[in-house]
Scaffold this motif. Structure first.
Motif, PDB file in Angstrom:
ATOM      1  N   TRP A  39      -4.226   0.338   1.337  1.00  0.00           N
ATOM      2  CA  TRP A  39      -4.124  -1.081   1.677  1.00  0.00           C
ATOM      3  C   TRP A  39      -2.825  -1.676   1.145  1.00  0.00           C
ATOM      4  O   TRP A  39      -2.137  -2.442   1.847  1.00  0.00           O
ATOM      5  N   ALA A  40      -2.478  -1.330  -0.091  1.00  0.00           N
ATOM      6  CA  ALA A  40      -1.254  -1.868  -0.694  1.00  0.00           C
ATOM      7  C   ALA A  40      -0.021  -1.423   0.089  1.00  0.00           C
ATOM      8  O   ALA A  40       0.885  -2.224   0.367  1.00  0.00           O
ATOM      9  N   PHE A  41       0.021  -0.147   0.473  1.00  0.00           N
ATOM     10  CA  PHE A  41       1.173   0.366   1.222  1.00  0.00           C
ATOM     11  C   PHE A  41       1.256  -0.284   2.597  1.00  0.00           C
ATOM     12  O   PHE A  41       2.329  -0.706   3.043  1.00  0.00           O
ATOM     13  N   THR A  42       0.110  -0.378   3.268  1.00  0.00           N
ATOM     14  CA  THR A  42       0.090  -0.965   4.611  1.00  0.00           C
ATOM     15  C   THR A  42       0.469  -2.441   4.590  1.00  0.00           C
ATOM     16  O   THR A  42       1.233  -2.915   5.432  1.00  0.00           O
ATOM     17  N   THR A  43      -0.061  -3.170   3.595  1.00  0.00           N
ATOM     18  CA  THR A  43       0.149  -4.623   3.545  1.00  0.00           C
ATOM     19  C   THR A  43       1.516  -4.987   2.990  1.00  0.00           C
ATOM     20  O   THR A  43       2.228  -5.822   3.565  1.00  0.00           O
ATOM     21  N   TRP A  44       1.901  -4.404   1.880  1.00  0.00           N
ATOM     22  CA  TRP A  44       3.130  -4.802   1.199  1.00  0.00           C
ATOM     23  C   TRP A  44       4.374  -4.120   1.752  1.00  0.00           C
ATOM     24  O   TRP A  44       5.413  -4.749   1.898  1.00  0.00           O
ATOM     25  N   VAL A  45       4.275  -2.820   2.021  1.00  0.00           N
ATOM     26  CA  VAL A  45       5.456  -2.065   2.443  1.00  0.00           C
ATOM     27  C   VAL A  45       5.688  -2.195   3.942  1.00  0.00           C
ATOM     28  O   VAL A  45       6.794  -2.482   4.397  1.00  0.00           O
ATOM     29  N   LEU A  46       4.616  -1.994   4.729  1.00  0.00           N
ATOM     30  CA  LEU A  46       4.768  -2.022   6.183  1.00  0.00           C
ATOM     31  C   LEU A  46       4.576  -3.415   6.770  1.00  0.00           C
ATOM     32  O   LEU A  46       4.927  -3.645   7.923  1.00  0.00           O
ATOM     33  N   SER A  65      10.941  -3.271   0.729  1.00  0.00           N
ATOM     34  CA  SER A  65       9.963  -2.238   1.080  1.00  0.00           C
ATOM     35  C   SER A  65      10.182  -0.971   0.260  1.00  0.00           C
ATOM     36  O   SER A  65       9.233  -0.327  -0.176  1.00  0.00           O
ATOM     37  N   LEU A  66      11.441  -0.643   0.038  1.00  0.00           N
ATOM     38  CA  LEU A  66      11.757   0.563  -0.724  1.00  0.00           C
ATOM     39  C   LEU A  66      11.285   0.442  -2.166  1.00  0.00           C
ATOM     40  O   LEU A  66      10.695   1.375  -2.727  1.00  0.00           O
ATOM     41  N   VAL A  67      11.512  -0.727  -2.777  1.00  0.00           N
ATOM     42  CA  VAL A  67      11.074  -0.955  -4.156  1.00  0.00           C
ATOM     43  C   VAL A  67       9.550  -0.882  -4.255  1.00  0.00           C
ATOM     44  O   VAL A  67       8.993  -0.237  -5.156  1.00  0.00           O
ATOM     45  N   LEU A  68       8.856  -1.530  -3.316  1.00  0.00           N
ATOM     46  CA  LEU A  68       7.390  -1.509  -3.325  1.00  0.00           C
ATOM     47  C   LEU A  68       6.857  -0.100  -3.088  1.00  0.00           C
ATOM     48  O   LEU A  68       5.869   0.310  -3.713  1.00  0.00           O
ATOM     49  N   ALA A  69       7.507   0.653  -2.201  1.00  0.00           N
ATOM     50  CA  ALA A  69       7.078   2.029  -1.934  1.00  0.00           C
ATOM     51  C   ALA A  69       7.232   2.891  -3.186  1.00  0.00           C
ATOM     52  O   ALA A  69       6.369   3.730  -3.497  1.00  0.00           O
ATOM     53  N   VAL A  70       8.331   2.686  -3.921  1.00  0.00           N
ATOM     54  CA  VAL A  70       8.553   3.447  -5.167  1.00  0.00           C
ATOM     55  C   VAL A  70       7.499   3.091  -6.207  1.00  0.00           C
ATOM     56  O   VAL A  70       6.974   3.974  -6.905  1.00  0.00           O
ATOM     57  N   ILE A  71       7.149   1.813  -6.315  1.00  0.00           N
ATOM     58  CA  ILE A  71       6.123   1.390  -7.276  1.00  0.00           C
ATOM     59  C   ILE A  71       4.784   2.056  -6.953  1.00  0.00           C
ATOM     60  O   ILE A  71       4.089   2.557  -7.845  1.00  0.00           O
TER      61      ILE A  71
END
Length: 619
Positions: A39-46, A65-71
């Motif tokens: 959910w976090a990846f879908t909502t925040w990154v994508l 998106s890159l920073v959130l994906a790394v987190i």
């Protein structure tokens, strides 16, 4: 004798402790952490926008998106490392204590997290999330259980001897690196060290070991890798995927025989892995002990007093809630009402839970590039597929230099004709002069029109699943030429279409919405249930690595047919059909025909369309 007895005791304790750890982490990974991170990846990154194919790699390139994906990646790494540290700790403490609770293991393992509080965390994350699951031996975790080279990449490489050699070289390379760094997790967990210091400690331990013990340790892990690969090959098509553990698990279990078999195989394999983990970790701890290198780890059994302090208050609250619920339930005036409402709610939930949308049509056998018994994408391959019972033959079409649609898969001619030239740089006449070799057979490259005319003359009127393979420059022209050829040959009822390029799909659908047109997917990220509403398509053609009960259920409920490529195994095909596949794209259309015919005899399904060909749509 006493030593053998103590080892048996350690083994028993370790198996019980590791089983507790694995049950806990698998439940948390499947039903809590996994969905939360997804959910976090879908909502925040994508941003809730589903993306597929090459767009997957471009979807996280913005700075935010890159920073959130790394987190999120680092969070995954911390959880994976925590599970591995719990497994090592469980075996270690099992040598010292007769009774070992899950709480003791979890608390003791928290101390090992100190090794991840270091600037080398990104490097540790790559090691625990990508590298160890790639090897998949000894250090297993439930959140990222296994990482594989994508099947669509391996499948293409396996078509050439050099490709097969390259795959073997890559596999040998990462296994060698794994063996060289074999003791790094033990150093991080038992000595509470960061990744760089653990690597250094790994080599210190290796220098202490004799060559005999070193090679024996490596041999154990090589045996694990070989044995597991043999087991997985033997169970090919039977094992269920981890994403199939979700809230619909009961429905899958009751509906599908292959799911029940797959679940049983998965449980047996998980138990075998638990025993193997204990055996291997016990061997490593004994080896370290032998060379006086086994660190002392506090048992960390405390913490229970704090738990007891909170019990009275918690119990008091629970008792008050229980008394209130009992008072409400005991009321005569409301008891029957509550019972009736409960029954209605259960019935409604069960009806919705077990309700399934109909499949679009009876399953098709679709020959991949014709079939494997002739040179791929040739008229001979398609005619052979027709004779073997294929409903459709999948072919690939791209434009020549002079704008003629040609039936060929690769962008260049290196694999098929030992030439480095690209297809788009040669004319149709130049391409047709060449002799291509694949599947041990020779053939000629046909034009799309020649292929269409050939299938019209097949005995069973086999259809063509036409995959458009445009470049960014010739997309419009390719779509236009495909339409022109189909209309010229009056083959609109014998051809269906798809592409990895959604713009081509969109244009074709806009021109001819009555045709059967789909989107081809080899990978995707984001919410599938959103994607099927957003894209204007009639079916999905998905790489078999994407096929799961969860994925198929979402597509089925959205009214989409799903064709799975490239499946060449009977068990896989049977499993996909039970999941709800509407077509099997395969190099072996005779096997697909036989599998589908058997399935249809033994299963009763409701189809939205029960005619021949594809579901007709109004102009």
């Amino acid at each position: 004798m006493e030593r053998e007895k103590s080892y048996a005791v350690y083994l028993k304790r370790g198996c019980i402790a590791v089983l507790k750890v694995e049950v806990f982490f698998k439940l948390i990974a499947f039903f809590v952490i996994g969905p939360l991170l997804d959910w976090a990846f879908t909502t925040w990154v994508l941003g809730d926008i589903p993306v597929f194919n090459e767009a997957m790699f471009l979807s996280i390139l913005s700075p935010v998106s890159l920073v959130l994906a790394v987190i999120i990646f680092l969070a995954v790494a911390l959880w994976c490392y925590y599970e591995i540290s719990c497994l090592i700790t469980a075996v270690y403490l099992g040598r010292m204590r007769e009774k070992l609770s899950l709480e003791d293991i979890l608390k003791s393992s928290k101390e090992a997290m100190k090794g991840m509080r270091h600037f080398s965390l990104p490097l540790s994350a790559i090691y625990f999330v990508l590298f160890l699951p790639l090897v998949h031996a000894g250090y297993l975790n439930s959140l990222v259980p296994k990482v594989d080279i994508p099947r669509f990449v391996v499948g293409e490489l396996q078509r050439t001897s050099m490709g097969n050699l390259g795959i073997r070289a890559i596999q040998a390379g990462y296994i060698v690196v794994f063996l060289i760094l074999l003791l790094v997790p033990f150093a991080m967990v038992l000595k509470r060290e960061s990744f760089p210091k653990a690597v250094k400690q790994n080599f210190i331990w290796y220098r202490q070991f004799s060559w005999k013990d070193r090679f024996l340790l490596w041999a154990i892990f090589i045996f694990w890798i070989l044995l597991e690969n043999w087991i997985l090959d033997s169970l090919q098509g039977k094992l269920i995927q981890d994403q199939d553990f979700n809230l619909s698990v009961l429905k899958y279990f009751l509906r599908s025989h292959t799911y029940r078999v797959g679940l049983a195989c998965w449980i047996v394999l998980a138990l075998i892995q638990c025993v193997a983990i204990v055996l291997v970790f016990l061997w490593i701890t004994r080896l370290l002990d032998k060379y006086k290198a086994l660190p002392y780890l506090p048992e960390q059994a405390g913490g229970k007093e704090g738990l007891k302090k909170g019990l009275p208050a918690k119990a008091g609250k629970e008792r008050r809630i229980a008394r209130l619920c009992k008072k409400i339930w005991s009321s005569r005036s409301s008891k029957k009402i509550w019972a009736g409402m409960l029954l209605i709610a259960i019935a409604a939930a069960a009806t919705d839970y077990f309700n399934e949308a109909p499949l679009m049509h009876e399953p098709w056998a679709i020959g991949h590039r014709g079939c494997i018994f002739e040179a791929e994408n040739t008229i001979a391959a398609v005619e052979r597929a027709s004779g073997l019972g294929a409903d459709y033959a999948e072919i690939d079409v791209q434009l020549s230099k002079d704008g003629v649609p040609m039936v060929i898969h690769d962008e260049d001619l290196q694999r098929l004709a030992d030439m480095p030239e690209k297809v788009e740089n040669l004319t149709a006449d130049q391409l047709q002069e060449l002799t291509v070799i694949s599947n041990g057979e020779k053939g000629k490259i046909p034009t799309f029109q020649e292929m269409v005319e050939a299938v019209k003359n097949t005995k069973d009127k086999t259809g063509l699943l036409v995959e458009l393979k445009p470049t960014a420059e010739n997309r419009d022209e390719l779509v236009s030429k495909i339409i022109e050829t189909v209309e010229k040959c009056n083959a609109k009822n014998q051809c269906i279409f798809m592409s990895l390029d959604y713009e081509s799909v969109y244009q074709l659908q806009a021109e001819h919405p009555e045709w059967w047109i789909g989107y081809c997917i080899y990978g995707g990220v984001g919410k599938m249930e959103d994607a099927v509403w957003e894209y204007n398509i009639d079916f999905l053609a998905v790489e078999e690595g994407l096929a799961s009960n969860k994925f198929m259920e979402k597509a089925r409920n959205s009214g989409l047919a799903v064709y799975i490529w490239t499946s060449n195994n009977f068990d896989d095909m049977e499993n996909y059909l039970e999941m709800g596949a509407s077509g099997i794209i395969t190099d072996l259309p005779d096997l697909a025909r036989d599998t589908i015919d058997r399935y249809m005899k033994d299963h009763q399904e409701y189809y939205a369309y029960d005619g021949k060909g594809y579901p007709k749509k109004k102009n």
